[in-house]
Motif scaffolding. Structure first.
Motif, PDB file in Angstrom:
ATOM      1  N   LYS A 144       0.841  -1.206   0.000  1.00 32.61           N
ATOM      2  CA  LYS A 144       0.000   0.000   0.000  1.00 32.61           C
ATOM      3  C   LYS A 144       0.873   1.252   0.000  1.00 32.61           C
ATOM      4  CE  LYS A 144      -3.621  -2.408   0.083  1.00 32.61           C
ATOM      5  NZ  LYS A 144      -4.099  -2.741  -1.238  1.00 32.61           N
ATOM      6  N   TRP A 145       1.904   1.252   0.851  1.00 31.06           N
ATOM      7  CA  TRP A 145       2.783   2.416   0.894  1.00 31.06           C
ATOM      8  C   TRP A 145       3.527   2.595  -0.419  1.00 31.06           C
ATOM      9  CZ3 TRP A 145       8.093   2.752   0.272  1.00 31.06           C
ATOM     10  CH2 TRP A 145       8.610   4.035   0.430  1.00 31.06           C
ATOM     11  N   ARG A 146       4.030   1.506  -0.968  1.00 29.39           N
ATOM     12  CA  ARG A 146       4.810   1.573  -2.208  1.00 29.39           C
ATOM     13  C   ARG A 146       3.984   2.200  -3.330  1.00 29.39           C
ATOM     14  NH1 ARG A 146       9.246  -1.904  -4.300  1.00 29.39           N
ATOM     15  NH2 ARG A 146       9.127  -3.142  -2.412  1.00 29.39           N
ATOM     16  N   ILE A 147       2.734   1.769  -3.456  1.00 28.90           N
ATOM     17  CA  ILE A 147       1.864   2.327  -4.502  1.00 28.90           C
ATOM     18  C   ILE A 147       1.636   3.816  -4.262  1.00 28.90           C
ATOM     19  CG2 ILE A 147      -0.493   2.302  -5.413  1.00 28.90           C
ATOM     20  CD1 ILE A 147      -0.416  -0.781  -4.940  1.00 28.90           C
ATOM     21  N   TRP A 148       1.303   4.176  -3.012  1.00 29.64           N
ATOM     22  CA  TRP A 148       1.078   5.581  -2.702  1.00 29.64           C
ATOM     23  C   TRP A 148       2.328   6.416  -2.964  1.00 29.64           C
ATOM     24  CZ3 TRP A 148       3.661   8.706   0.692  1.00 29.64           C
ATOM     25  CH2 TRP A 148       3.158   9.996   0.823  1.00 29.64           C
ATOM     26  N   ALA A 149       3.461   5.953  -2.464  1.00 29.54           N
ATOM     27  CA  ALA A 149       4.692   6.728  -2.557  1.00 29.54           C
ATOM     28  C   ALA A 149       5.131   6.930  -4.003  1.00 29.54           C
ATOM     29  CB  ALA A 149       5.801   6.055  -1.753  1.00 29.54           C
ATOM     30  N   PHE A 150       5.110   5.858  -4.796  1.00 22.86           N
ATOM     31  CA  PHE A 150       5.575   5.984  -6.174  1.00 22.86           C
ATOM     32  C   PHE A 150       4.596   6.770  -7.034  1.00 22.86           C
ATOM     33  CE2 PHE A 150       8.457   2.757  -4.703  1.00 22.86           C
ATOM     34  CZ  PHE A 150       9.635   3.070  -5.367  1.00 22.86           C
ATOM     35  N   ASP A 151       3.348   6.891  -6.591  1.00 25.84           N
ATOM     36  CA  ASP A 151       2.382   7.740  -7.293  1.00 25.84           C
ATOM     37  C   ASP A 151       2.528   9.204  -6.917  1.00 25.84           C
ATOM     38  OD1 ASP A 151       1.121   5.880  -8.869  1.00 25.84           O
ATOM     39  OD2 ASP A 151      -0.581   5.585  -7.508  1.00 25.84           O
ATOM     40  N   ASN A 152       3.034   9.506  -5.723  1.00 29.11           N
ATOM     41  CA  ASN A 152       3.002  10.873  -5.205  1.00 29.11           C
ATOM     42  C   ASN A 152       4.345  11.555  -5.033  1.00 29.11           C
ATOM     43  OD1 ASN A 152       0.093  11.240  -4.756  1.00 29.11           O
ATOM     44  ND2 ASN A 152       0.370   9.458  -3.464  1.00 29.11           N
ATOM     45  N   VAL A 153       5.419  10.868  -5.343  1.00 24.75           N
ATOM     46  CA  VAL A 153       6.749  11.479  -5.243  1.00 24.75           C
ATOM     47  C   VAL A 153       7.298  11.656  -6.648  1.00 24.75           C
ATOM     48  CG1 VAL A 153       9.115  11.117  -4.441  1.00 24.75           C
ATOM     49  CG2 VAL A 153       7.206  10.538  -2.958  1.00 24.75           C
ATOM     50  N   GLU A 177      11.333  -9.443  -0.923  1.00 27.51           N
ATOM     51  CA  GLU A 177      10.396  -8.633  -1.709  1.00 27.51           C
ATOM     52  C   GLU A 177       9.251  -9.507  -2.213  1.00 27.51           C
ATOM     53  OE1 GLU A 177      10.329  -5.524  -5.429  1.00 27.51           O
ATOM     54  OE2 GLU A 177      11.457  -7.382  -5.640  1.00 27.51           O
ATOM     55  N   LYS A 178       9.548 -10.763  -2.466  1.00 26.09           N
ATOM     56  CA  LYS A 178       8.527 -11.679  -2.977  1.00 26.09           C
ATOM     57  C   LYS A 178       7.486 -12.034  -1.922  1.00 26.09           C
ATOM     58  CE  LYS A 178      11.498 -13.505  -6.405  1.00 26.09           C
ATOM     59  NZ  LYS A 178      12.389 -13.448  -7.102  1.00 26.09           N
ATOM     60  N   THR A 179       7.733 -11.690  -0.660  1.00 23.85           N
ATOM     61  CA  THR A 179       6.743 -11.968   0.387  1.00 23.85           C
ATOM     62  C   THR A 179       5.705 -10.851   0.514  1.00 23.85           C
ATOM     63  OG1 THR A 179       8.031 -10.973   2.189  1.00 23.85           O
ATOM     64  CG2 THR A 179       8.419 -13.320   1.703  1.00 23.85           C
ATOM     65  N   GLU A 180       5.844  -9.805  -0.290  1.00 21.02           N
ATOM     66  CA  GLU A 180       4.845  -8.741  -0.258  1.00 21.02           C
ATOM     67  C   GLU A 180       3.521  -9.277  -0.781  1.00 21.02           C
ATOM     68  OE1 GLU A 180       6.110  -5.149  -2.189  1.00 21.02           O
ATOM     69  OE2 GLU A 180       8.077  -5.224  -1.235  1.00 21.02           O
ATOM     70  N   ILE A 181       2.444  -8.910  -0.110  1.00 17.97           N
ATOM     71  CA  ILE A 181       1.105  -9.347  -0.521  1.00 17.97           C
ATOM     72  C   ILE A 181       0.573  -8.328  -1.525  1.00 17.97           C
ATOM     73  CG2 ILE A 181      -1.254  -9.772   0.235  1.00 17.97           C
ATOM     74  CD1 ILE A 181      -0.021 -10.589   2.962  1.00 17.97           C
ATOM     75  N   LEU A 239       1.734  -1.263  -9.681  1.00 18.18           N
ATOM     76  CA  LEU A 239       3.187  -1.317  -9.508  1.00 18.18           C
ATOM     77  C   LEU A 239       3.911  -1.465 -10.830  1.00 18.18           C
ATOM     78  CD1 LEU A 239       3.397  -3.499  -6.294  1.00 18.18           C
ATOM     79  CD2 LEU A 239       4.052  -1.098  -6.513  1.00 18.18           C
ATOM     80  N   LYS A 240       3.326  -2.224 -11.745  1.00 19.63           N
ATOM     81  CA  LYS A 240       3.933  -2.384 -13.067  1.00 19.63           C
ATOM     82  C   LYS A 240       3.958  -1.040 -13.793  1.00 19.63           C
ATOM     83  CE  LYS A 240       3.397  -6.290 -15.037  1.00 19.63           C
ATOM     84  NZ  LYS A 240       2.931  -7.471 -15.751  1.00 19.63           N
ATOM     85  N   LYS A 241       2.873  -0.272 -13.665  1.00 18.31           N
ATOM     86  CA  LYS A 241       2.804   1.059 -14.277  1.00 18.31           C
ATOM     87  C   LYS A 241       3.870   1.968 -13.669  1.00 18.31           C
ATOM     88  CE  LYS A 241       0.231   4.870 -13.654  1.00 18.31           C
ATOM     89  NZ  LYS A 241      -0.288   5.509 -12.637  1.00 18.31           N
ATOM     90  N   ASN A 242       4.026   1.895 -12.352  1.00 21.18           N
ATOM     91  CA  ASN A 242       5.035   2.711 -11.681  1.00 21.18           C
ATOM     92  C   ASN A 242       6.451   2.325 -12.086  1.00 21.18           C
ATOM     93  OD1 ASN A 242       3.190   4.242 -10.305  1.00 21.18           O
ATOM     94  ND2 ASN A 242       3.239   2.963  -8.475  1.00 21.18           N
TER      95      ASN A 242
END
Length: 121
Positions: free
Chosen positions: A68-77, A101-105, A114-117
């Motif tokens: 959730k954080w990764r999506i938010w951060a890469f969209d807003n920074v 990293e592969k354990t991320e849900i 994430l692919k778009k980012n």
């Protein structure tokens, strides 16, 4: 239009929404079991199990919240390269391709975002 934030603010938010709940799970489960043991509500060996449960719960929380954080951060920074380097350096995320990293849900919608980012990086 996307809301823009700084790398520092994104990292701080990451620590707040990811690491604080993880810390609470790791410390809270054994502390609760210790209290319950002192009250003679659970046996003493329950404390050991609580350490294990706390670790598993913390990993589950991290696996869910980091996405959730990764999506938010890469969209807003704006400076996503710097964000990624800092997040790895501050142990908020793992290196790309890491076993951890592969354990991320990630749900299918999360994978698409994430692919778009990644294309933007």
């Amino acid at each position: 239009m996307r809301e823009q934030t700084t790398v520092d603010k994104a990292i701080k938010r990451g620590h707040l929404i990811v690491n604080v709940p993880v810390f609470i799970a790791i410390i809270g489960c054994p502390a609760l079991s210790l209290y319950l043991s002192k009250q003679n509500l659970i046996p003493g060996w329950g404390i050991g199990i609580a350490f294990f449960i706390g670790f598993v719960l913390a990993w589950f929380i991290w696996s869910f919240m980091i996405t959730k954080w990764r999506i938010w951060a890469f969209d807003n920074v704006r400076n996503v390269h710097e964000l990624k380097k800092r997040a790895i350096r501050e142990k908020l995320i793992w290196n790309e391709g890491s076993i951890f990293e592969k354990t991320e849900i990630r749900r299918s919608e999360d994978k698409i975002k994430l692919k778009k980012n990644r294309k933007e990086i």
